[in-house]
Design a protein around this motif. Structure first.
Motif, PDB file in Angstrom:
ATOM      1  N   ARG A 114       0.857  -1.180   0.000  1.00  0.00           N
ATOM      2  CA  ARG A 114       0.000   0.000   0.000  1.00  0.00           C
ATOM      3  C   ARG A 114       0.895   1.233   0.000  1.00  0.00           C
ATOM      4  O   ARG A 114       1.742   1.393   0.888  1.00  0.00           O
ATOM      5  CB  ARG A 114      -0.937   0.019   1.202  1.00  0.00           C
ATOM      6  N   THR A 115       0.716   2.093  -0.995  1.00  0.00           N
ATOM      7  CA  THR A 115       1.557   3.274  -1.177  1.00  0.00           C
ATOM      8  C   THR A 115       0.684   4.520  -1.183  1.00  0.00           C
ATOM      9  O   THR A 115      -0.319   4.564  -1.897  1.00  0.00           O
ATOM     10  CB  THR A 115       2.356   3.191  -2.485  1.00  0.00           C
ATOM     11  N   LEU A 116       1.069   5.487  -0.389  1.00  0.00           N
ATOM     12  CA  LEU A 116       0.415   6.787  -0.355  1.00  0.00           C
ATOM     13  C   LEU A 116       1.370   7.777  -1.016  1.00  0.00           C
ATOM     14  O   LEU A 116       2.464   8.029  -0.510  1.00  0.00           O
ATOM     15  CB  LEU A 116       0.105   7.199   1.084  1.00  0.00           C
ATOM     16  N   TYR A 117       0.941   8.318  -2.158  1.00  0.00           N
ATOM     17  CA  TYR A 117       1.835   9.117  -3.010  1.00  0.00           C
ATOM     18  C   TYR A 117       1.169  10.432  -3.363  1.00  0.00           C
ATOM     19  O   TYR A 117      -0.016  10.473  -3.719  1.00  0.00           O
ATOM     20  CB  TYR A 117       2.152   8.328  -4.284  1.00  0.00           C
ATOM     21  N   VAL A 118       1.912  11.517  -3.250  1.00  0.00           N
ATOM     22  CA  VAL A 118       1.438  12.851  -3.634  1.00  0.00           C
ATOM     23  C   VAL A 118       2.060  13.185  -4.983  1.00  0.00           C
ATOM     24  O   VAL A 118       3.279  13.301  -5.103  1.00  0.00           O
ATOM     25  CB  VAL A 118       1.818  13.907  -2.582  1.00  0.00           C
ATOM     26  N   GLY A 119       1.200  13.325  -5.986  1.00  0.00           N
ATOM     27  CA  GLY A 119       1.660  13.652  -7.330  1.00  0.00           C
ATOM     28  C   GLY A 119       1.272  15.066  -7.705  1.00  0.00           C
ATOM     29  O   GLY A 119       0.106  15.446  -7.610  1.00  0.00           O
ATOM     30  N   ALA A 120       2.258  15.840  -8.122  1.00  0.00           N
ATOM     31  CA  ALA A 120       2.029  17.227  -8.552  1.00  0.00           C
ATOM     32  C   ALA A 120       2.553  17.370  -9.974  1.00  0.00           C
ATOM     33  O   ALA A 120       3.648  16.919 -10.288  1.00  0.00           O
ATOM     34  CB  ALA A 120       2.722  18.212  -7.619  1.00  0.00           C
TER      35      ALA A 120
END
Length: 238
Positions: A114-120
């Motif tokens: 499970r990966t929590l990723y912030v993409g901008a």
């Protein structure tokens, strides 16, 4: 008492006496293979966990730290492409990706990520100006009135910004950690990056970016033609 003990010792040394049987030894227990494998896996996990915790101790990070050396070669130009579109607007987007992969019959502690990723990233809106025909641009004889028929604005591909995109947390099962240990590309984030770019592209379609690009293109062309002496400039989109 001393004579009785002496007789007992002499009776044991007599050749006709039967030898006493040796005490029976307890049978050796064999460890099953199904017990060895989990024990080895737990030992490897403990070593990996201990290695990560050692770097949290002050002083050990410098002792066992790594040194970064950039041996990257020069960038090579592969191709050139002439641009015939006017990029009139750019949208900045951010999305939080929560991607989870579970195994069918194994708990998350054994197999699963499970990966929590912030993409901008950014998406550009542009209008193509290179493919205009004779009927798309009309000018009167006095060169005071011009009419332009342009195609509608289109959206470009989402471009993630590596400086503003980052992984918040990563949860991996024991088997996934061991797989990353022996993998050539551990902690691969391509899946979350692709999903972040997809979500940003979907958000750009509903953001009104194309309408903003057409409005800015109209203003740019009207200002340009007015500076060339045209008084009436009309821009439409087909």
């Amino acid at each position: 008492m001393e004579r009785t003990d002496a007789r007992t010792d002499r009776s044991e040394e007599e050749p006709g006496a039967e030898p006493r049987p040796a005490p029976a030894q307890p049978p050796r227990r064999r460890i099953s293979l199904w017990v060895k494998i989990p024990a080895v896996l737990l030992a490897l996990a403990a070593v990996l966990l201990l290695g990560t915790r050692l770097f949290l101790i002050p002083g050990l990070s410098t002792l066992f730290g790594t040194e970064t050396k950039d041996r990257t070669g020069p960038a090579v130009l592969k191709s050139l492409q002439d641009m015939s579109s006017y990029e009139a607007a750019v949208g900045n987007f951010q999305v939080v990706v929560d991607l989870e992969k579970d195994a069918a019959f194994l708990p998350d502690a054994i197999r699963g990520t499970r990966t929590l990723y912030v993409g901008a990233g950014t998406v550009g809106g542009s209008v193509a100006l290179g493919g205009l025909g004779k009927d798309d641009v009309t000018v009167d004889k006095d060169r005071t009135t011009a009419t332009l028929r342009l195609p509608h604005a289109t959206l470009g591909r989402p471009a993630l910004d590596p400086d503003r995109s980052y992984a918040v947390s990563k949860q991996r099962g024991l088997l996934d950690r061991l797989g990353d240990f022996f993998s050539d590309n551990p902690n691969d984030e391509r899946a979350v990056q692709q999903l972040a770019a997809k979500r940003i592209g979907e958000a750009a379609k509903d953001s009104g970016l194309t309408a903003r690009a057409e409005k800015n293109t109209t203003s740019m062309l009207q200002g340009l033609l007015h500076s060339l002496g045209f008084k009436n400039v009309t821009v439409t989109y087909k």
